[in-house]
Design a protein around this motif. Structure first.
Motif, PDB file in Angstrom:
ATOM      1  N   UNK A 307       0.823  -1.220   0.000  1.00 59.13           N
ATOM      2  CA  UNK A 307       0.000   0.000   0.000  1.00 59.13           C
ATOM      3  C   UNK A 307       0.855   1.269   0.000  1.00 59.13           C
ATOM      4  N   UNK A 308       2.167   1.110   0.035  1.00 60.87           N
ATOM      5  CA  UNK A 308       3.111   2.221   0.138  1.00 60.87           C
ATOM      6  C   UNK A 308       2.867   3.052   1.387  1.00 60.87           C
ATOM      7  N   UNK A 309       2.497   2.373   2.478  1.00 60.29           N
ATOM      8  CA  UNK A 309       2.424   2.998   3.792  1.00 60.29           C
ATOM      9  C   UNK A 309       3.758   2.790   4.500  1.00 60.29           C
ATOM     10  N   UNK A 310       4.235   3.830   5.169  1.00 60.26           N
ATOM     11  CA  UNK A 310       5.502   3.747   5.888  1.00 60.26           C
ATOM     12  C   UNK A 310       5.298   3.018   7.212  1.00 60.26           C
ATOM     13  N   UNK A 311       6.431   2.588   7.803  1.00 59.16           N
ATOM     14  CA  UNK A 311       6.390   1.850   9.065  1.00 59.16           C
ATOM     15  C   UNK A 311       7.274   2.540  10.087  1.00 59.16           C
ATOM     16  N   UNK A 312       6.686   2.826  11.238  1.00 57.16           N
ATOM     17  CA  UNK A 312       7.432   3.237  12.433  1.00 57.16           C
ATOM     18  C   UNK A 312       6.968   2.339  13.555  1.00 57.16           C
ATOM     19  N   UNK A 313       7.809   1.416  13.978  1.00 60.66           N
ATOM     20  CA  UNK A 313       7.426   0.518  15.056  1.00 60.66           C
ATOM     21  C   UNK A 313       7.143   1.341  16.312  1.00 60.66           C
ATOM     22  N   UNK A 314       6.025   1.056  16.962  1.00 58.95           N
ATOM     23  CA  UNK A 314       5.705   1.721  18.221  1.00 58.95           C
ATOM     24  C   UNK A 314       6.585   1.139  19.314  1.00 58.95           C
ATOM     25  N   UNK A 315       7.290   1.992  20.057  1.00 58.19           N
ATOM     26  CA  UNK A 315       8.233   1.529  21.074  1.00 58.19           C
ATOM     27  C   UNK A 315       7.859   2.146  22.410  1.00 58.19           C
ATOM     28  N   UNK A 316       7.407   1.323  23.326  1.00 59.00           N
ATOM     29  CA  UNK A 316       7.035   1.808  24.654  1.00 59.00           C
ATOM     30  C   UNK A 316       7.217   0.682  25.662  1.00 59.00           C
ATOM     31  N   UNK A 317       8.459   0.233  25.798  1.00 60.33           N
ATOM     32  CA  UNK A 317       8.769  -0.855  26.718  1.00 60.33           C
ATOM     33  C   UNK A 317      10.194  -0.729  27.197  1.00 60.33           C
ATOM     34  N   UNK A 318      10.722  -1.814  27.712  1.00 56.86           N
ATOM     35  CA  UNK A 318      12.096  -1.811  28.211  1.00 56.86           C
ATOM     36  C   UNK A 318      13.084  -1.859  27.042  1.00 56.86           C
ATOM     37  N   UNK A 319      14.390  -1.781  27.320  1.00 62.93           N
ATOM     38  CA  UNK A 319      15.375  -1.907  26.248  1.00 62.93           C
ATOM     39  C   UNK A 319      15.330  -3.250  25.523  1.00 62.93           C
ATOM     40  N   UNK A 320      14.649  -4.261  26.097  1.00 64.42           N
ATOM     41  CA  UNK A 320      14.522  -5.528  25.395  1.00 64.42           C
ATOM     42  C   UNK A 320      13.657  -5.371  24.153  1.00 64.42           C
ATOM     43  N   UNK A 321      12.493  -4.754  24.296  1.00 67.27           N
ATOM     44  CA  UNK A 321      11.624  -4.568  23.142  1.00 67.27           C
ATOM     45  C   UNK A 321      12.185  -3.490  22.213  1.00 67.27           C
ATOM     46  N   UNK A 322      12.979  -2.574  22.747  1.00 66.05           N
ATOM     47  CA  UNK A 322      13.681  -1.622  21.876  1.00 66.05           C
ATOM     48  C   UNK A 322      14.634  -2.362  20.947  1.00 66.05           C
ATOM     49  N   UNK A 323      15.408  -3.298  21.490  1.00 63.40           N
ATOM     50  CA  UNK A 323      16.338  -4.069  20.661  1.00 63.40           C
ATOM     51  C   UNK A 323      15.599  -4.838  19.581  1.00 63.40           C
ATOM     52  N   UNK A 324      14.471  -5.461  19.945  1.00 61.47           N
ATOM     53  CA  UNK A 324      13.681  -6.195  18.953  1.00 61.47           C
ATOM     54  C   UNK A 324      13.182  -5.257  17.860  1.00 61.47           C
ATOM     55  N   UNK A 325      12.765  -4.060  18.247  1.00 61.93           N
ATOM     56  CA  UNK A 325      12.251  -3.093  17.270  1.00 61.93           C
ATOM     57  C   UNK A 325      13.344  -2.650  16.311  1.00 61.93           C
ATOM     58  N   UNK A 326      14.536  -2.442  16.807  1.00 60.17           N
ATOM     59  CA  UNK A 326      15.658  -2.076  15.939  1.00 60.17           C
ATOM     60  C   UNK A 326      15.952  -3.185  14.941  1.00 60.17           C
TER      61      UNK A 326
END
Length: 390
Positions: A307-326
């Motif tokens: 659909x040509x929609x951009x993606x910005x992962x929502x990040x609101x957790x500890x550095x563990x979920x930050x690492x997964x998001x990266x």
């Protein structure tokens, strides 16, 4: 390889009463994987921890490398979860992240390699939720001067993009209610919002980016009212101008011309498809800790690319979920920008894991360790309610 036991952790309160929720999945090969439910605040953490307890026994004896089999067993094994929802999908997310962590460690590669390889070596980031202030002892931004100062702090840290909710606090620091924010914003309220927004634009300069964040508290009418005022300040996108109802989001985009972002309150590929079909969202924001983990979010990101929609992962957790998001954002073609949330960079939160990933000149590094690239810290086990399964 088989899953032999699982630890479930509900941490002691950290900053602002948040209680992060983790899982550690052990295998018969001595490899373990960590995951997180990104529901540590907002009155839902106990329910999420209970959902983990319901699901965990189903995984004992399974092969952790069979992530699709595991995902579907957890999804279809919860009769009330077929249409998604934060509690069910949050628990699935935590276990799914742990399976990907195990997979990466098994094959000795970062998760981004398992997703097809990284497309970029670092990720542009924005400073998020600046209305809350910065650091320990912070105070909420209320005056235009406060908004200018938090923006200046972000710039000093290397950011050239910020996300702010300009509608959160009154001038005395108390919060506006939901009913102050819809269905119509008074002229005094509009003048205050604009003064704050202008202060940010003047501080950031003409080349920086501003993201509006309304946390779904405005509605179709008040969000359109605000968006039409704000667009002269060159808004990058408008996050959660209302609850994620497709028709209302499409109306706001059509009547303001500002790209709309949403996703943190959406929990499956089917919900995202409905919004994309209706042109209701231009930037999707699935959360790896609430939207079904890497297995589900990768499907959603691939669908959004069509659909040509951009993606910005929502990040609101500890550095563990930050690492997964990266890991995810490094590997997907539709990536737009990474969320660096000031609520999650407080010292106690950062101490929950063995590593942290901090921006360098406004850009986030990409983990290169096997698996997710982060683990639950030993001290977190000592300061959590821990339940052993298996």
């Amino acid at each position: 390889m088989k899953i032999t036991k699982i630890d479930l952790l509900h941490s002691e309160p950290v900053e602002d009463g948040w209680r992060p929720i983790f899982v550690r999945v052990y295998t018969d090969e001595g490899i373990y994987g960590d995951g997180e439910v990104a529901l540590s605040y907002g009155g839902i953490d106990n329910a999420a921890f209970g959902m983990l307890q319901d699901m965990a026994p189903k995984l004992i004896g399974m092969n952790p490398l069979e992530n699709e089999k595991i995902w579907n067993k957890l999804y279809y094994g919860c009769f009330w979860g077929y249409n998604g929802g934060p509690v069910v999908f949050g628990a699935i997310s935590a276990f799914d992240l742990a399976m990907w962590d195990i997979r990466g460690k098994k094959f000795n590669v970062p998760v981004w390699m398992l997703l097809g390889g990284k497309l970029r070596d670092s990720l542009r980031a924005y400073a998020s939720q600046l209305q809350m202030g910065w650091g320990v002892g912070r105070h909420h931004a209320t005056s235009p001067q406060d908004y200018a100062q938090v923006t200046k702090t972000a710039m000093e840290k290397g950011f050239d993009a910020v996300k702010i909710n300009f509608t959160t606090f009154k001038e005395d620091g108390t919060p506006y209610s939901k009913f102050d924010q819809a269905p119509y914003l008074s002229q005094d309220y509009m003048n205050l919002i604009e003064a704050r927004l202008k202060a940010v634009r003047d501080t950031l300069g003409p080349n920086g980016d501003i993201i509006l964040e309304n946390h779904s508290l405005t509605d179709k009418l008040s969000a359109t009212q605000m968006g039409n005022m704000a667009k002269k300040y060159r808004i990058m996108y408008f996050e959660e101008p209302t609850a994620p109802h497709a028709d209302n989001l499409a109306y706001i985009h059509e009547h303001t011309g500002i790209p709309v972002a949403t996703g943190e309150r959406m929990y499956s590929r089917w919900q995202f498809k409905d919004r994309l079909d209706k042109g209701a969202v231009q930037v999707i924001q699935p959360d790896l800790g609430t939207c079904g983990g890497i297995t589900e979010v990768k499907k959603i990101c691939d669908m959004a690319y069509v659909y040509e929609a951009a993606v910005q992962i929502h990040v609101c957790g500890s550095p563990l979920v930050t690492a997964a998001s990266l890991q995810m954002e490094a590997a997907i073609p539709g990536f737009i920008i990474h969320e660096y949330n000031v609520n999650t960079e407080m010292p106690k939160m950062l101490g929950l894991t063995t590593r942290t990933y901090e921006p360098i000149n406004g850009r986030m590094p990409i983990p290169d360790l096997p698996g997710l690239g982060n683990e639950i810290a030993p001290s977190t086990f000592e300061h959590s309610e821990v339940i052993h399964i298996g």
